[in-house]
Structure formats: C-alpha cells, structure tokens
Design a protein around this motif. Structure first.
Motif, mmCIF file in Angstrom:
data_model
loop_
_atom_site.group_PDB
_atom_site.id
_atom_site.type_symbol
_atom_site.label_atom_id
_atom_site.label_comp_id
_atom_site.label_asym_id
_atom_site.label_seq_id
_atom_site.Cartn_x
_atom_site.Cartn_y
_atom_site.Cartn_z
ATOM 1 N N ARG A 102 8.715 7.124 -4.739
ATOM 2 C CA ARG A 102 8.719 6.661 -3.345
ATOM 3 C C ARG A 102 7.816 7.539 -2.474
ATOM 4 N N VAL A 103 7.952 8.849 -2.651
ATOM 5 C CA VAL A 103 7.129 9.766 -1.850
ATOM 6 C C VAL A 103 5.639 9.586 -2.166
ATOM 7 N N LEU A 104 5.349 9.270 -3.433
ATOM 8 C CA LEU A 104 3.943 9.079 -3.833
ATOM 9 C C LEU A 104 3.479 7.638 -3.640
ATOM 10 N N TYR A 105 4.229 6.849 -2.900
ATOM 11 C CA TYR A 105 3.907 5.423 -2.745
ATOM 12 C C TYR A 105 2.419 5.208 -2.470
ATOM 13 N N ARG A 106 1.821 4.264 -3.193
ATOM 14 C CA ARG A 106 0.415 3.940 -3.020
ATOM 15 C C ARG A 106 0.300 2.505 -2.516
ATOM 16 N N PRO A 107 -0.009 2.313 -1.253
ATOM 17 C CA PRO A 107 -0.103 0.937 -0.730
ATOM 18 C C PRO A 107 -1.243 0.142 -1.359
ATOM 19 N N GLN A 108 -2.223 0.844 -1.874
ATOM 20 C CA GLN A 108 -3.406 0.156 -2.432
ATOM 21 C C GLN A 108 -3.344 0.023 -3.948
ATOM 22 N N LEU A 109 -2.154 0.098 -4.526
ATOM 23 C CA LEU A 109 -2.072 0.135 -5.982
ATOM 24 C C LEU A 109 -2.517 -1.166 -6.642
ATOM 25 N N GLU A 110 -2.548 -2.254 -5.863
ATOM 26 C CA GLU A 110 -2.969 -3.506 -6.496
ATOM 27 C C GLU A 110 -4.408 -3.451 -7.003
ATOM 28 N N LYS A 111 -5.148 -2.433 -6.570
ATOM 29 C CA LYS A 111 -6.499 -2.241 -7.128
ATOM 30 C C LYS A 111 -6.457 -2.004 -8.634
ATOM 31 N N SER A 112 -5.330 -1.534 -9.131
ATOM 32 C CA SER A 112 -5.196 -1.293 -10.575
ATOM 33 C C SER A 112 -4.276 -2.304 -11.237
ATOM 34 N N LYS A 113 -3.941 -3.352 -10.511
ATOM 35 C CA LYS A 113 -2.966 -4.351 -10.983
ATOM 36 C C LYS A 113 -3.334 -4.924 -12.362
ATOM 37 N N HIS A 114 -4.647 -5.132 -12.580
ATOM 38 C CA HIS A 114 -5.071 -5.788 -13.826
ATOM 39 C C HIS A 114 -4.805 -4.913 -15.047
ATOM 40 N N ARG A 115 -4.552 -3.640 -14.827
ATOM 41 C CA ARG A 115 -4.295 -2.759 -15.965
ATOM 42 C C ARG A 115 -2.800 -2.484 -16.144
#
Lengths: 458, 458, 458
Positions: free
Chosen positions: B198-211
C-alpha cells in the motif's frame, strides 16, 4: 447446434455441483464415522504410556511423504507430456487424487478397520488412501484427454469402491501378499482404465491426432514426473511392509530393479528406434516398470540378483510394448491408451504378480528364519504351504483382472451417460475445453476458444 | 535523464554491497553468539550419555527437509507464474530466504534461546528460521515485480526482527498456541506485505500490465511450486509440535484440510469462471488455503471432520477472494497484491486464527486426556481455563495484525528511501531489469535491454 | 561420406549392445557376490533379536532419499540449462547414474565390505553407490554435449573403479576423514572430468557455439536442479556420518554454509555483471559451492561461524571462477568445461579439503569430548596426533588429484577409440543426434535431422 442455452448452463454446473456434492457427502460421512486412532488421538496415545519414539509416525511418515510426492508430483507431471494438456494433466491429477484419498479413507476404513462403529485413521490409512489414489491415476492415464473432469470424478467414485473390495478379497480373504501393489494397484488400475477406455472408444479420434504428441518443453516437464516417481518408488513399495528388515529389504530390492529397468529401457529404445535414436516416451515410462514389477515380491527374499533380472525384464517388455503393442491395442482392440498404461502398469503388473507367485512358491523356513512370520504369516503359522500360497497369489491375479475388467466396463457405461460433459472428438487433448488458457508468448493474446459446440459428444 | 553516471554506478553497487555487509555482520554476530546446542555439539552430546536414537535430529529432520523444500522450491516456483519474471521469482526467493534464515537464527535466538550469553542451535532453530523465511516470502508475494533486490533485503532485515518480536509476544508472553503459524507466519507475513505494498502504491502500474499475467509454460512451472507446497504442508504444520501423537495428528489434520480445500477450489473456480472453465490462478493458490487455515488448530483435537470443513471453507473463500476481492483491493484500497497473498495467506490466516480460538475454547480434559499437557500446558497446569486460552488466542490475532500493519508501514517508508534502486513503472515484472536474460529461442539474439533510465522511480 | 552403411549400423548398435552387456555382466556378478546384509535379510535380522527401531534403515533412509533426489533430479535438471540438450542432460544423467550405482555397489563392495566371499548390501551401500554416481555426474558436467552415451558409459565403467580405489586409499589406508566427499567425490569427479575433457579437446567446437547457451525456459528448468541440490545438501554431507550429534551437526553446518555461499554468489555476480545485472549461471552453480566446501569439515567442530565463512568464500571464489577463469581454462589450458565443474566442484572441493586439513589440525580432546571417537577415531585412540591427521588429510588431497588426473587421462584415451560414436563438432549440444526430438510448438513438424554424417568425428 446441439445444446440449448439452458443445457449449456447445465453442463457448466456439472463440475462444481459434483465437487460440492462429493465433498459434502464425504464430510458428513467423516463426521459420523472417522476418528483418530490411538496413535493420533491426544487422550488415547497418552493413556497407552508409550514412548513417543514408538509412535508409528516415525517409522512410516517419511515413506508417506515420498508416496505423496509420487502421487501428486510424479503422476501429475508424467502426464504433462501432451503439448496442449498440461493444465488438465496436472490439474485433474490434483482434483482426482484429492477426492480419491478422502473417499478411499472411508471405503478402506469400512472394509479394513471398522471397529465399534468407527473408522480409525493415522499414517497407515494415509498411505493406503494415497495408494488407492495412485490406482485411480493409472486409470486416468488410459483415458486422459478424452474425458471431462466430472466424468473423471464419477470414475473415481466407482473405482475407489471396487479397488477397496478387490484389495479386501486379496489381502484379507485370500491372504495374498502384495506390499507394493503389483496386483491391487497397478494391474487393477491399468485394466480398469483400459476396459473403460475401450467402452469409450472414439473412432474419430484422429481429429485430435495433432495434439496427441509432445513438444520439446512438455517432454522436459514430463521428466520431472518420471524422475520423482523413479527415485521415490523404493518408498512406495516399502511404505507398509513389516518394520525393520522387511521395510529395508523392500526398498533395496526396488532400488536395484529400477536401475536395471533403466538400462533395459535405454538398450531397447535405441535398438528399436529410428536410426538408433532414443525415444523420450520410452525413457519417461518404461524405465519405471522396474518399480511395478517388484511390487509384490520386493518384500520377499527376492535377492539383489532377482531384483535386477526382474527390473531388466520389465524395462524391455515395457519398451517393446510402447513400440509394437500400443498401435495394435488401438487398431485391433479399439483401446485408445493415452499414456500407454498397458505398457507401464498393465504388463509389468501382471509380470510382477507372476514373479510374486514364483518367489512365494520358493519360500522356505531356512531362507526367512523368524522373518517368515512377517512376510508369510500363514505359512509361518503352518496354515498353508508355500505352494498353496503361490496358488492363491495366482488366484489373486485372476480375481484382480476380473474386478478390473467388470469395473472398467461398468465405469465406461457410467461415463457414457448422455448428460455428462465430454470433449468432442476434435477437441480432445486440449486444455481450452476446461481451462482459461493464456497464450504461449508475452505478446500473444489469449487464443480464441476453438471448441465447436456442434461437434460435442454425447 | 534522471541519473548521472556516478549515480548509476552507485545504484549498481547497492545489491553487492548490501549482500556483503549483511553477510559480514551476520557472520560476526554468529562468531560472537551462536554455538552448537547439546544435541549437535560433539562433547556435550556424548557427555549426556544419550542413546543416538534419542537425538532430536531423527524426530524433526525429515520434517525440516520438507519445510525447506516448501520454502525454496514451493514459494520460489509458485511465483514463477509471471511470464517475464521467472528468474527474479525463483532467484529473489533464494536470496531472501538464504539471508532471512541466518538473520532469523540470530533474532529468534536472542528472543527464545539466549542462555549464558549464547544462542544454541540445532534442528529446531533450523525449522524456526525457515518458518520466518516463509513469512518474508509471503510478504514478497505482495510486492513481487515492483521492488529491487536491495529493497527486498532491507524489507527482510526489518521483517525478521518484527516477526521475532511478534512471535515472542504471542508464544511466550501470551501463551498462545500457533504450531503451523496461521497467525505468526501467514497473517503476519500477508498483512506486513500488503501494508508495505500500500505504501509503495504505483498509480501508473498499468504501464506494466501486459507483463503481469502468465503464459502457458510459466503456469506449469508455478504448478511445481503449488504441488510441493501442497504435499509437504502436513510436515510444515507438524514440524515443531509435540512428539508422538501430537506430530502425528497435526500431519493428519493438515492432509485432510488440504484435500477438502482442493475440491472447494475446483468447485468455486468452475462456478465463477467464464463458461464454467477453471482458472489456473485459483488452482495454484486457493487449493493451498487448507494448509493455512489449520495452522493454529491442526495440533488440537480438531477431528478429521473439522479438518475437512475448515479446508473446504478456506478453499472457497480464497477462490472468491481471487475472483472478486483482489480487483477491489487495488481499486478501492490501493493495494497492488501481485500474488494475491491476501487470498492465500491473509484471509485464510485470519480464519485459521479464529478457528484456533474456537477449538481452544472447546478444549476439555476428557478430549485431550494426558495429552492436554503437550497442547495446552497452561490449561493442564490449571493456570488458565479453556475460555481464557481462547480469549488470549483472539488477542494474539489482534497483536499480530498490529505488528504486521505497523511493521509493513515502516517497511514501506524504508523502501521508499530515494536512493534505493526500484524498477520504473514501465519495467515492473521484468527480469531484464535485474538479470542478464537469454532469448526464448535458439536462434534469437539476447533481447535488447528496454529499461528506460529516464523513467526510473524515485 | 566417412561411414559405409554397415559402419553406420555398427554405430547405432553401440549403445544398446553396451547397455545389454554391462547390465548382463553386472547381474551375473550380483548373482555370485551380492547378498543382503544382516539388516535387510529376513533370517539374519530376526536372529539378531534386535528391536525394529534399531534398524539402520530408520537412521539413514530419509537421508538416502534426499541424496537420491540430488543425484537424479538435482544433477539431471541442473544440466538442462543448455537450450537444445535437455533430453540428453536429464536422460544421460539417468542412464549413467543407474549404471554407476550398480557397478559401484560391486566395486565398493569388493573394496570395503567383502567378507567370506560376499558383498553385503543395505542402506549404507545404497548411499555409497549414489555418492559414486554423483562423482560420475560431476565428470559428465565437464564433457556434456561433446560425447555420446556409449562413450559416457565407458567413462563411468572406468571412473567407478578408480573412484572406489581412491576412496579405499583415503578412508581405509590413510585414515582420512571425508564425510561429504570434498575430496573423494567433488575433487575427484571434477579433475577426472576436466583432464578427460582436455584429452578430448575440440579445436573446432565454436561450430556449435550457438547451442552452448541457455534460453529463458531452460534456465528455469536448471533452477529446479539447483534448488533441489541446495535444499538436500545437508543430507548429502550427513548421510553417512556418525549417528546422533555427528549427523545433526553435519547437517547444520552445511545448512549455514549454503546460506552464506548464496549471499556471496549474489554479491559477486552483481558486482562483476554487466550493468550490475545478475548472471543466472552464477546463481545456478556458485550458490551450491557452500555444500562442496564443507564436505570434509562439516562433521567436525567447524562452528556455525566457520560454516558461514567457508560458504561465503566458496560462493565468491566460484562466481569469480565462472566469470574470469572458465574462459582462460579453454583458451590457455584447452579444457572445454561445459558446466563449469571446475568452479563448482574443482576449486571448492580443493578448498574444502584444505579446510578439512585446518579443522582436523585444530582438533582437541576438549572440543570433541567423547565425540572425538566418532569423528577422529585414530586420534581418540592415541594412534595419531591432530597434526599428523592434518598432514594425512593433505596427503589425501594429493592422492585424489593424482588418481583423478591419471584416471581422466586414461578415460580420455579410452573415449577416443576411433570406433566409438561421438557427435561431430557442428552437432555438439544437440539432442537430435541421440534422440527423436519433437518440435517446440504444436503446429511445428518435427525438425529435420541436421546431423551431417560427413562431419562425424572419429
């Protein structure tokens, strides 16, 4: 289109409802009948004033864990050789074995250890339950890829009952010895599955022929199964033999038999292979026949040489079976044997039973000394001669073949019930019928489902 | 470009320097504090005039090896399901566990077995250290793919300390029973990791969604992990329970619980699956929830039926968690839980703790007889009632959740230190950030590194 | 075209005929010489009036199974890292080990336990035979991909004999201690293989260079081998040590040593890696050096700190070896070491022998108490001092290097016999030379055989 929407919905509910029903019924039967035995119950154990070191757990549990690895890792991955059926191979192994071990705890409990209204469980019942699950997985090998999971659960439901009865007749009524189950596990499981596969014969199966082989990586996964089966087989055969020298000797004999079957398999595979090249199917399977063939006799005074000779014979016969007999089995006998269980469990199982007849017939007081009591108690007590033990061993094989054949036939009829979901001929050996399957590469979208509803069996 | 050359050089030195420092410091502390206990020391053992058969090694070592296999093979391969993160999954598991077991030997030693200035080690400390490593790997599951190895080592450095303190509070101060660690291992490890994530939450993580998904072969590798965890779980829960009937009963209960959670998982997975098809993620994970849920109660007189019921419940809850709760956890609670540890360890861990409350509260002298001493010594000695034991079990769960949450929060702040190397949002779940990676095919050159430096976090 | 059709036919018969001959000869020798020992024989065991719990089976068999898993799963899969040689890696491991354990039972039996005309076997001989098989597989690592299976069987035939003699000289004539085989197994196996590889030097091997690396999945398969070797190594080193504290301490020391070698390996791999990235080859191999380096000293009073320090040193040295020394070994010394056995077994083995010299030299009556009898019986009996024990340990290393070098040289000459089938330079590391290989994808037809007959070595 064969199925109306409501019928399709009915089909998709078969597996969940059957799982829920079987688990619910099993749990109720456990609540009523199953109790800890005096080695697992807190009060009973301490009442006995035993030393903790005497608890059977310490003599049997390491072997149990090896058997457990064989059932779930060994069988599961051995069958992953199919290129598009890895999820189902390891997944259905998981499902079937998890159900069979519960159901078998009940059936074997009612038949073998039902006292004052209760079944008493502990490490011995765990091993026996895993053994029965092994027989079910052998049968699975004969029908793999051509049956749905609900069908397979029904197969297990029936097979576990017949396994238990056959085992009871052999071990308790006939006084037959079969520590590692050449008869009760391998012969029974193989012929049950083969007859069942015969009843389910699919003349149009060549529609799925292109999926029936392996690919490079699936063969490597299968070798995980092979090697774990191979290394732990000494524990399988010895898991329930007499403590002390009995368990020790059984493991040793199995170890030698497997080593010799491996050399026999490599020799024959290269001999009959195209350009002298080895065939992975033989190595994956026939090298294990050494474990099957000493299933009955490894607890006996087989001698190390006897173990080598038996293992070598089994490896060669099994390899030749894969090369020459499997095609005939399909073309002449209309038995489609996906994993070649006839070669790995059927023939070596029968050979193992016959070897048991031979070695039992040769038993003498000189060779076994006071150990005769633990291997052939009825001979030791003077209730029967070695020759009559041998005859009863042979009769036990006959009984097993009968139970397996009749049971497999009944099983086939059961699985043909028209409302049961079964993959169409063109979609056999295909994970996508049963699983949500990802692509094979990072950038590949999920493959479209190619199950043609119109083609559905029934 | 965010980093100057010297800064880039600084980053690449983080992992080696941290490894060298941690190993050096650990070795110095070992030199000062760690000694063989009287069962491993040549002089002390023989002074005791024991029979060799009494050495604890023979009662615990086979279980230790099973636990060891679970930690390194089980956890390692379970996390290989990610299509481009197999090297990291199995490699970082290897690194973290190898560090955690050393560090935990010290921390647990200081807290549990520090006598006359020394920590005394043997098979029991090996098992305890592996248990702690297991908790660290559970937390790893929550942040997998989004953290670098130096960050993970720091996480382990902190988590092992808090694990040890929490365990000390529960087992020694509160007298809570938790043989297989529903609370101390699973609940603690899961919520520590989830809060940290939670503390490391990355709002832009969908950039790696395909992996973030699996491919066909990576799912098969993951099943290696699943099956080894599943088969050896009875050894995990029983590894440190009372000898004799205690260890025996614990293994048996766990065996039944796992079997039932497997059927529950298959049922629910097919029920909620698209077109009734099974989801490999559920089978790989939720089928294991049966081991977690009896972590506290499997040493108690749970009864075989109780084990089945608990396992079934855990399998269904866990499957439903993967299907319905994981998406909410990310969207609503901003917790990105890579492996779904909330479903496999979090909820089943809490359920397991509550089941422990229930079964402890039902403990009677009749049910346990003289075995009460080994399961609930404080009740047997009349120091507390079953009800107060139950209340303290419940309080233990509360304490664990506190330690895990606060610890995970601290861990998150620690891992956000700006100089720590962390993969950029577009390069999460990608081995090439950390490893020299070969191509996927023979004729394929090594893929070019696609880490965009400009995009680096922090 | 180098070979006439009849010569080609002769070649393809080499493997089957050699297998049949070796298995036949072994079986005959077993029939004449091999008998159950008094712990496996039904009559002898019961004559002894022992308690079943005293049977050595219960003290050694779980360790045996771990060793067995290391030999067949560990070594087999570790070598699967080659992209097109997975079938051969796991298959030839299987074949060689299955032969070597039988042959070694005879050789070690003649040398160590030949009484009144018979070799007596049981779990101890099984472990010893597996140890010898391990040495053969280490040598296999040096020549992997460049030799055919018939050549490898001949290598094993010779190596097992020399292994047995070297072991006899060290353990029986010199009274050297080497429980986990730093000298007898690792140093011997490595230098035997390296010298053999030197004799078989192929100047044109770069023709197969493109097949010498790994692919993504083959590296994951190799990690299966690594992890199983790593987790079970404590059992390997302790399998035959003194019962009680001896076995316990040996396992514990090995556990710590491996943990430290893992951290050392990660540190050094990242330090010397391009851009600070880790190299899978190092992790797969060098992390195991901790097991090798304490092979001699782990049964001694090494102390937990000593184990950590030794393991760390071995991990770092081994990693540096892979990075810097392997290329020199090929370019300067003309030794093509496929799996880097010099780094994993050679250098760590020698280091382990030297560590044994040091720890033996420091042995005192105070440190070992009455346990001195079981670790250094000759010192305990006053027949030699700690210093002379240390000197003899050093001499044992020298003897081992001699036997290995001369043996490897002879082996190389044997394998160069012109009629033996060997893959051509352009077809090294290629399964299709020896196996019928399926394609890599479902829709791919079997790859055409690309073995150019004209190019055949000989």
């Amino acid at each position: 289109m064969a199925g109306s929407p409501s019928r399709a919905a009915g089909r998709r509910l078969q597996l969940p409802l059957l799982c829920l029903f079987l688990q619910g019924a099993t749990a109720v039967l456990f609540a009523v009948f199953v109790r800890y035995n005096h080695k697992t119950d807190a009060a009973l154990w301490h009442r006995g004033n035993y030393s903790n070191a005497d608890n059977e757990f310490y003599f049997r549990y390491p072997s149990f864990q090896d058997v457990h690895a064989m059932v779930f890792v060994g069988f599961g991955f051995l069958m992953v050789f199919l290129q598009r059926y890895g999820f189902s191979s390891v997944g259905f192994t998981f499902l079937l074995a998890a159900f069979a071990l519960q159901w078998s705890t009940l059936i074997q409990g009612f038949l073998h250890s039902f006292h004052s209204g209760h079944i008493h469980v502990g490490v011995e019942s765990m091993i026996n339950a895993d053994f029965c699950a092994g027989a079910v997985l052998i049968s699975l090998g004969a029908v793999l890829g051509k049956t749905g999971p609900a069908q397979l659960l029904l197969m297990a439901l029936l097979e576990v009952v017949l396994f238990g009865i056959n085992e009871f007749v052999l071990l308790h009524l006939l006084g037959v010895r079969d520590a590692g189950g050449s008869m009760t596990i391998h012969t029974f499981g193989a012929y049950f599955g083969l007859v069942l596969s015969r009843v389910l014969y699919r003349p149009q199966l060549e529609k799925s022929k292109h999926r029936q082989g392996s690919v490079y990586h699936s063969d490597l996964f299968a070798m995980i199964g092979t090697i774990f089966l191979w290394i732990f087989w000494p524990s399988f055969n010895s898991a329930l033999t007499a403590l002390g020298a009995g368990q020790h000797r059984t493991a040793l004999n199995t170890y030698y038999s497997l080593a010799a079957s491996t050399l026999g398999t490599f020799a024959l595979s290269a001999l009959v292979g195209e350009d002298g090249r080895l065939d992975m199917v033989h190595i994956q399977n026939a090298a294990l026949a050494g474990g099957v063939v000493v299933g009955t006799s490894s607890e006996m005074m087989l001698t190390p040489f006897g173990a080598l000779a038996a293992g070598f014979l089994a490896g060669t016969v099994s390899t030749l079976g894969y090369k020459f007999f499997t095609p005939i089995l399909e073309s002449k006998f209309k038995v489609q044997d996906t994993c070649g269980v006839h070669n790995l469990h059927g023939m070596p199982g029968v050979l193992g039973a016959l070897l048991g007849v031979l070695v039992a017939g040769l038993a003498t007081h000189e060779a076994y000394g006071d150990g005769l009591e633990s291997v052939f108690p009825l001979i030791a007590e003077g209730q029967r001669s070695a020759t009559s033990q041998a005859m009863l061993q042979l009769f036990g094989l006959f009984v097993t073949l009968m139970f397996a054949s009749v049971g497999g036939g009944l099983g086939g009829l059961l699985l043909k019930l028209p409302f049961l979901d079964s993959p169409p001929d063109s979609q056999c050996y295909e994970d996508q019928v049963h699983w949500q399957v990802p692509g094979e590469h990072e950038d590949e979208a999920q493959r479209p489902l190619r199950v043609e509803e119109a083609d559905t069996q029934a």
